[in-house]
Design a protein around this motif. Structure first.
Motif, short mmCIF file in Angstrom:
data_model
loop_
_atom_site.label_atom_id
_atom_site.label_comp_id
_atom_site.label_asym_id
_atom_site.label_seq_id
_atom_site.Cartn_x
_atom_site.Cartn_y
_atom_site.Cartn_z
N TYR A 1 19.06 -0.24 75.14
CA TYR A 1 18.22 -0.23 76.34
C TYR A 1 19.06 -0.67 77.54
O TYR A 1 19.85 -1.61 77.45
N ASP A 2 18.87 0.02 78.65
CA ASP A 2 19.60 -0.30 79.87
C ASP A 2 18.57 -0.48 81.01
O ASP A 2 17.83 0.45 81.32
N PRO A 3 18.53 -1.69 81.63
CA PRO A 3 17.55 -1.91 82.71
C PRO A 3 17.66 -0.89 83.84
O PRO A 3 16.70 -0.69 84.59
N LYS A 4 18.80 -0.20 83.92
CA LYS A 4 18.96 0.82 84.97
C LYS A 4 17.93 1.94 84.81
O LYS A 4 17.55 2.60 85.77
N ASP A 5 17.49 2.15 83.56
CA ASP A 5 16.47 3.19 83.33
C ASP A 5 15.16 2.84 84.02
O ASP A 5 14.42 3.73 84.44
N VAL A 6 14.88 1.56 84.11
CA VAL A 6 13.67 1.11 84.83
C VAL A 6 13.85 1.42 86.32
O VAL A 6 12.94 1.95 86.97
N ASP A 7 15.03 1.15 86.84
CA ASP A 7 15.31 1.45 88.26
C ASP A 7 15.14 2.94 88.54
O ASP A 7 14.56 3.33 89.56
N GLU A 8 15.63 3.77 87.62
CA GLU A 8 15.52 5.23 87.79
C GLU A 8 14.05 5.65 87.83
O GLU A 8 13.65 6.50 88.62
N TYR A 9 13.27 5.04 86.94
CA TYR A 9 11.84 5.37 86.87
C TYR A 9 11.13 4.98 88.16
O TYR A 9 10.32 5.74 88.71
N ILE A 10 11.47 3.81 88.66
CA ILE A 10 10.86 3.32 89.91
C ILE A 10 11.24 4.25 91.08
O ILE A 10 10.41 4.61 91.91
N LYS A 11 12.50 4.67 91.08
CA LYS A 11 12.97 5.59 92.13
C LYS A 11 12.19 6.91 92.08
O LYS A 11 11.73 7.43 93.09
N LEU A 12 12.03 7.43 90.86
CA LEU A 12 11.32 8.69 90.68
C LEU A 12 9.85 8.55 91.10
O LEU A 12 9.29 9.43 91.78
N ARG B 1 5.36 9.97 94.22
CA ARG B 1 4.08 9.49 94.78
C ARG B 1 4.18 9.13 96.26
O ARG B 1 3.21 8.68 96.86
N GLU B 2 5.37 9.30 96.79
CA GLU B 2 5.63 8.99 98.20
C GLU B 2 5.19 7.57 98.55
O GLU B 2 4.41 7.35 99.48
N VAL B 3 5.68 6.65 97.74
CA VAL B 3 5.40 5.22 97.94
C VAL B 3 6.75 4.53 98.22
O VAL B 3 7.75 4.87 97.58
N ALA B 4 6.76 3.60 99.16
CA ALA B 4 8.02 2.91 99.48
C ALA B 4 8.52 2.14 98.26
O ALA B 4 7.72 1.58 97.49
N LEU B 5 9.86 2.15 98.10
CA LEU B 5 10.47 1.48 96.93
C LEU B 5 10.04 0.02 96.82
O LEU B 5 9.76 -0.47 95.72
N ASP B 6 10.00 -0.68 97.98
CA ASP B 6 9.70 -2.13 97.90
C ASP B 6 8.28 -2.41 97.40
O ASP B 6 8.00 -3.46 96.87
N GLN B 7 7.40 -1.41 97.56
CA GLN B 7 6.03 -1.59 97.03
C GLN B 7 5.99 -1.52 95.50
O GLN B 7 5.03 -1.93 94.88
N LEU B 8 7.05 -0.94 94.93
CA LEU B 8 7.07 -0.76 93.47
C LEU B 8 7.95 -1.80 92.78
O LEU B 8 8.02 -1.86 91.56
N GLU B 9 8.63 -2.60 93.59
CA GLU B 9 9.58 -3.56 93.04
C GLU B 9 8.94 -4.53 92.04
O GLU B 9 9.53 -4.86 91.02
#
Ligand SMILES: Cc1cc2nc3c(=O)[nH]c(=O)nc-3n(C[C@H](O)[C@H](O)[C@H](O)COP(=O)(O)O)c2cc1C
Length: 209
Positions: free
Chosen positions: A85-96, A101-109
């Motif tokens: 498992y690589d936490p980067k995959d979570v970052d990729e999912y959040i980016k996607l 959904r056209e939501v700002a990244l910081d709202q998903l942090e």
């Protein structure tokens, strides 16, 4: 045919008609069913190899308990999961998610941190087990979507994962083969299709409280 009839129609195909190929349009449909499969947190921590190449499948057959479905089917689907498992995959999912959904990244942090914390609490073995559960729902969707089109899918665990990793050069991608599905059309002579389904009776399988 309704869904129950389709589930009665499907069976773990032992002998495929090696002359029949799944069309590109039907393959796209099956891939879409896999893509739409649910996964834990929505992370989809797997990759699916769709192998038509006969030379590769000839190499895979001896490390698949010699099972004929590997070479006789139209396409072999190999569900691969990360070796680690690589936490980067979570970052990729959040980016996607942010893009789709056209939501700002910081709202998903917050959600990203929550996932990382939860997953960070698990041991390497627990994470490996958890990741290994994920492709089974996608495989199930593949079987159901296949049945809806009259396409046979045999779910298979009878193969040597490490040998698959070697032949398909999966380690280089931090992947390992988890489960496979052989996809195609049943041979009319496959006697397994005529066998009655062996299933637990309803009163043993369920308990209504
Ligand atoms: C996870 C999994 C792994 C399986 N592995 C194999 C396999 O390696 N080879 C095979 O011929 N069938 C395999 N099967 C098929 C099962 O034996 C079959 O689904 C079960 O006996 C019920 O029969 P049915 O699917 O024909 O209704 C597998 C099924 C599942 C769900």
């Amino acid at each position: 045919m309704d869904l129950i009839n389709q589930l009665e129609w499907r069976y773990a195909t032992k002998k495929f008609d090696s002359e029949k190929k799944v069309s590109p349009a039907d393959l796209t449909y099956l891939k879409r069913a896999i893509q739409l499969s649910p996964s834990s947190y929505g992370l989809q921590l797997y990759k699916v190899l769709v192998i038509e190449d006969t030379a590769i499948r000839e190499k895979l057959k001896p490390v698949s308990w010699g099972q004929n479905q590997i070479t006789d089917c139209s396409h072999l689907f190999v569900f691969c999961i990360p070796k680690e498992y690589d936490p980067k995959d979570v970052d990729e999912y959040i980016k996607l998610t942010s893009q789709v959904r056209e939501v700002a990244l910081d709202q998903l942090e917050g959600y990203g941190s929550f996932m990382k914390t939860k997953l960070g609490e698990q041991s390497t073995e627990e994470l490996a087990t958890w990741m290994g559960h994920q492709p089974y729902l996608a495989l199930s969707n593949l079987m159901i979507a296949g049945a809806s089109l009259g396409i046979d899918v045999c779910p298979m665990e009878g193969f040597e994962s490490e040998a698959y990793d070697e032949i398909l050069q999966l380690k280089e991608q931090n992947l390992t083969a988890c489960v496979i599905g052989t996809v195609g059309y049943r041979d009319q002579e496959d006697t397994s299709q005529n066998q009655a389904k062996v299933r637990k009776p309803m009163d043993l399988l369920f308990e209504d409280l």
